[in-house]
Design an enzyme around this catalytic site. Structure first.
Site, short mmCIF file in Angstrom:
data_model
loop_
_atom_site.label_atom_id
_atom_site.label_comp_id
_atom_site.label_asym_id
_atom_site.label_seq_id
_atom_site.Cartn_x
_atom_site.Cartn_y
_atom_site.Cartn_z
N SER A 679 0.80 -1.23 0.00
CA SER A 679 0.00 0.00 0.00
C SER A 679 0.83 1.28 0.00
O SER A 679 0.27 2.37 -0.01
CB SER A 679 -0.95 0.00 1.21
OG SER A 679 -0.22 0.00 2.41
N LYS A 722 -5.93 3.61 9.12
CA LYS A 722 -4.99 4.56 8.51
C LYS A 722 -5.52 5.99 8.63
O LYS A 722 -4.75 6.92 8.88
CB LYS A 722 -4.76 4.19 7.05
CG LYS A 722 -4.04 2.85 6.87
CD LYS A 722 -3.93 2.46 5.40
CE LYS A 722 -3.21 1.13 5.24
NZ LYS A 722 -3.12 0.69 3.83
#
Length: 794
Positions: A679, A722
């Site tokens: 990611s 996140k």
């Protein structure tokens, strides 16, 4: 002296080879012959009824003579009795030793040429002493139960000839046939007498040892018989007095337990069989304890004992809300189970897997579910477990064997439908003793666990009524077959607002009580709790928040114990005074916009976090240096990003020649912490473009997304964690893949209102949003935004 034997021995005598016995002079014996072995004995009539018996060295393959021993015995045929089935019984008497000189005819009857062996036995003190000693030793041997015929016994008492005595005693020694042949071949009577004496001495020693062993055994058997008789007498006395044998009482107690245990029929049959076996075992035997312990387990296991469920959904919802803040998905799933249970009485227990960072309440949630359902709660930790027997138990053949933890804990709970929590299922190990994860496949499979068989019990136990809950920090380490058997429910990290509510509703009251401040309970302001959350903890859960609140309470308790006045209010200034300097700060807010430094978002098992990707270049040959403990996936992301930038230099406003004479170095602090995952792809590309274009990356923009080689931005996981990490770090804008737009539903409204979200499908959109336009900006593709999204920076 010479043994004078008068015998009319022909020059030629029939010969019969012996295989299994040895014939001695003066020996009367019987042999049984087959029809094909009869000719030598029938032919003996023509030779004064004499026949030579000589032992074979080996089976003859051609000529007979080489296969025979040199010394044999000349025997007289006393009687031949024909048998009804063929063959005959022949009675023989040994006459003298003979030496085989030749075989003059081999078929149809073997004829031999012999000469008599003359034996000389001079009478001497040695021979007389040996004869006397042999007679005495023979009587000792006879006293140990080696009987001899009466006529032989009388004969021995009158024999003083060493030759005859040695041959007579040799007949009754239990010697191998080769040793007997050696005695036959010992021509010197005195030497033969010495050998017989030596063999008889060994035989007497053997008989002495055997006698001692038999005496000891007889003594022990006598003691056992005596104990048995005493027990029987004691039993009779107890019956007369109306008392009961303790062993019988124990057996009756176990039998009544078996009858009242409500076992399944097949288990009951096994228990009754074991009961019958137990009654036959001596209580002093170790097997008795093993059998007794096994029956104890069989009779105490809750085969049919269940705890009634609380089916009041409204009350259940109230209990869940009392114990835990938020966690809507989990609470909804439990209420769904109760709703179905109220409509259908018989149903399989759900198998849930709570996955989330530490401190978000996975374990305590299990206790709350048990309280909600009104069931017993069991918890075992699987972290570090490496032995399959911990789950399935040991077989009863092992010393100290016990059932596995599953059966042990259910037995301890006394209910067959507890809430059973298997903690840290992602931290199971495996070694030569087996794989506990594989053993759990049967336990956690609703289609199989109705007949779970523990190795110790060796009978099936129904686990379908048990509600199994497993917990894990991450799903990746869990084997795919085990993961497939569980219903995964993800517990995300808490927002600052959720932590504030949890602290006010649960943590503060608990720590005030535990630290003895209940009578003077200090009031924590919202700002104080926020200060602790923001400046002294950086976590997804509330474990460190609780520790810091506990630390504040202990310091206040210390002040009270020292005679100081209790603090009625805990405000931000109090927190700073008691806890010291802040441990964390807004990392992004303290940074400047820098060239070659991009801010990324990462997911760890402890929740979300931010990472900085730093890129720098040096003059030299074209090369790529990667540091920061990067994993293979992350290294590949860097190479893919670099290849994309090189392929699109013109579009991005970068001179391609720069790459030919530049060494590129990518670093991700902190270097000691391993990092991996796909990611960070768009973050890597942004740092590289920022470096080579000279455009600084915005410090208040954080991004997450995997990048393909063509520039497409691919979906990622853990968006909520996140985003919360970005908020804690002071980020203002979050860039994420367009395919993750649906995940906005999981993010609280107040967080969405504080942050600006921009969803991208192409890496070029990321460059527009993340890089300051201090030089010509790259062409941007159409972007996907949230409805509340702000326009790109001007």
């Amino acid at each position: 002296m010479t043994e004078n034997i008068t015998i009319n021995m022909p020059e030629i005598v029939p010969l019969y080879p012996l295989r299994e016995i040895i014939a001695f002079p003066y020996m009367v014996f019987t042999i049984f012959l087959k029809q094909e072995d009869m000719p030598p004995f029938e032919e003996a009539v023509l030779f004064n009824n004499l026949v030579a018996l000589v032992k074979l060295r080996e089976e003859p393959t051609g000529e007979l003579f080489p296969a025979l021993h040199e010394i044999g015995t000349l025997c007289k045929v006393m009687q031949i009795n024909k048998l009804a089935g063929g063959g005959a019984k022949v009675v023989l008497e040994g006459v003298i030793r003979v030496r085989l000189l030749a075989i003059v005819q081999q078929t149809p009857v073997a004829l031999s040429r012999l000469e008599p062996v003359r034996e000389f036995a001079e009478k001497s003190m040695v021979s007389e002493a040996l004869v006397g000693s042999l007679n005495a030793l023979l009587k000792i041997a006879l006293s140990y139960g080696r009987p001899l015929p009466d006529d032989v016994m009388k004969m021995i008492d009158f024999i003083d000839n060493p030759a005859r005595l040695s041959d007579l005693v040799a007949l009754y020694l239990n010697l191998p046939i080769d040793e007997l042949q050696k005695l036959l071949e010992t021509v010197d009577p005195l030497e033969r007498l010495k050998k017989v004496y030596m063999h008889l001495t060994n035989e007497v020693q053997r008989l002495q040892i055997k006698g001692e062993v038999q005496a000891e055994v007889t003594k022990k058997v006598g003691k056992s018989q005596k104990e048995f008789l005493l027990r029987e007498q004691m039993k009779q006395i107890q019956e007369e007095l109306g008392e009961e044998d303790s062993r019988l009482g124990e057996a009756n107690e176990l039998r009544s337990k078996v009858e009242s245990a409500h076992m399944p029929e097949d288990v009951r049959r096994i228990a009754e069989k074991e009961m019958r076996r137990l009654e036959r075992i001596n209580p002093a035997s170790p097997e008795y304890t093993v059998s007794r312990t096994y029956l104890d387990y069989l009779t105490t296991i809750p085969w049919q004992v269940s705890t009634p469920d609380n089916r009041d959904i409204n009350q259940a919802e109230t209990i869940l809300n009392e114990d835990h803040y938020d966690l809507k998905k989990v609470k909804e799933r439990i209420l769904e189970y109760l709703a179905v249970r109220s409509l259908k009485d018989k149903m399989k227990g759900p198998i849930l897997c709570f996955v989330g960072p530490p401190g978000v309440g996975k374990t305590s949630l299990g206790k709350s579910i048990a309280r909600t359902l009104g069931r017993k709660f069991i918890r075992i930790s699987l972290g570090g477990m490496r032995d399959e027997a911990e789950i399935r138990g040991h077989r009863r053949t092992y010393i100290g064997a016990l059932p596995g933890r599953i059966i042990q804990e259910i037995n301890r709970a006394g209910s067959n439908n507890p809430v059973f929590m298997l903690d840290e299922v992602d931290k199971i190990g495996a070694d030569f003793r087996g794989d506990p994860a594989s053993a759990l496949l049967e336990v956690l499979d609703p289609e199989q666990n109705f007949s779970f068989t523990d190795h110790y019990l060796d009978v099936p136990f129904d686990l379908t009524n048990v509600m199994f809950i497993t917990t894990a920090n991450q799903l990746d380490p869990i084997p795919a077959p085990l993961k497939d058997r569980m219903e995964v429910i993800t517990l995300s990290g808490y927002t600052d607002e959720e932590k504030l509510n949890i602290a006010k509703s649960y943590l503060v009251a608990r720590e005030v009580e535990e630290n003895g401040l209940a009578s003077m309970a200090p009031q924590f302001t919202d700002e104080a709790i926020y200060r602790v959350t923001h400046d002294y903890t950086r976590e997804a859960g509330v474990r460190n928040l609780q520790r810091n609140i506990a630390s504040i309470c202990r310091k206040i308790a210390k002040e009270v114990a020292q005679g100081k006045k209790a603090r009625p209010i805990v405000n931000p200034e109090t927190v700073s005074e008691l806890l010291g300097a802040p441990k964390f700060f807004d990392e992004v807010a303290s940074e400047k916009d820098r060239v070659g430094v991009a801010t990324g978002l990462a997911w760890t098992e402890s929740g979300g976090d931010i990472i900085f990707v730093e890129a720098t270049k040096m003059k030299g040959k074209e090369d790529l240096i990667l540091t920061g403990s990067l994993g293979e996936v992350m290294k590949e992301s860097v190479r893919a990003a670099l290849s994309f930038v090189k392929a699109n230099c013109a579009e991005l406003g970068i001179d391609k020649k720069m790459f030919d004479e530049t060494t590129l170095h990518i670093h991700v602090p902190a270097g000691s912490i391993p990092k991996d995952g796909p990611s960070a792809g768009i973050t890597m590309a942004t740092a590289i473009v920022s470096l080579f274009s000279g455009r600084a990356a915005r410090r208040d923009v954080a991004m997450t997304g995997e990048m393909s080689l063509t520039g497409r931005v691919l979906a990622i996981g853990g968006l909520k964690e996140k985003v919360l990490a970005a908020r804690r770090a002071g980020v203002k804008k979050v860039l994420a893949p367009a395919k993750n737009k649906k995940d906005l539903e999981d993010i609280p409204e107040n967080v969405k209102n504080e942050l600006e979200f921009f969803f991208v499908e192409d890496i070029r959109e990321v460059f527009v949003q993340a890089l300051n336009p201090t030089s010509p900006a790259p062409t941007a593709a159409t972007s996907a935004r949230t409805p509340a999204g702000a326009p790109p920076p001007q």
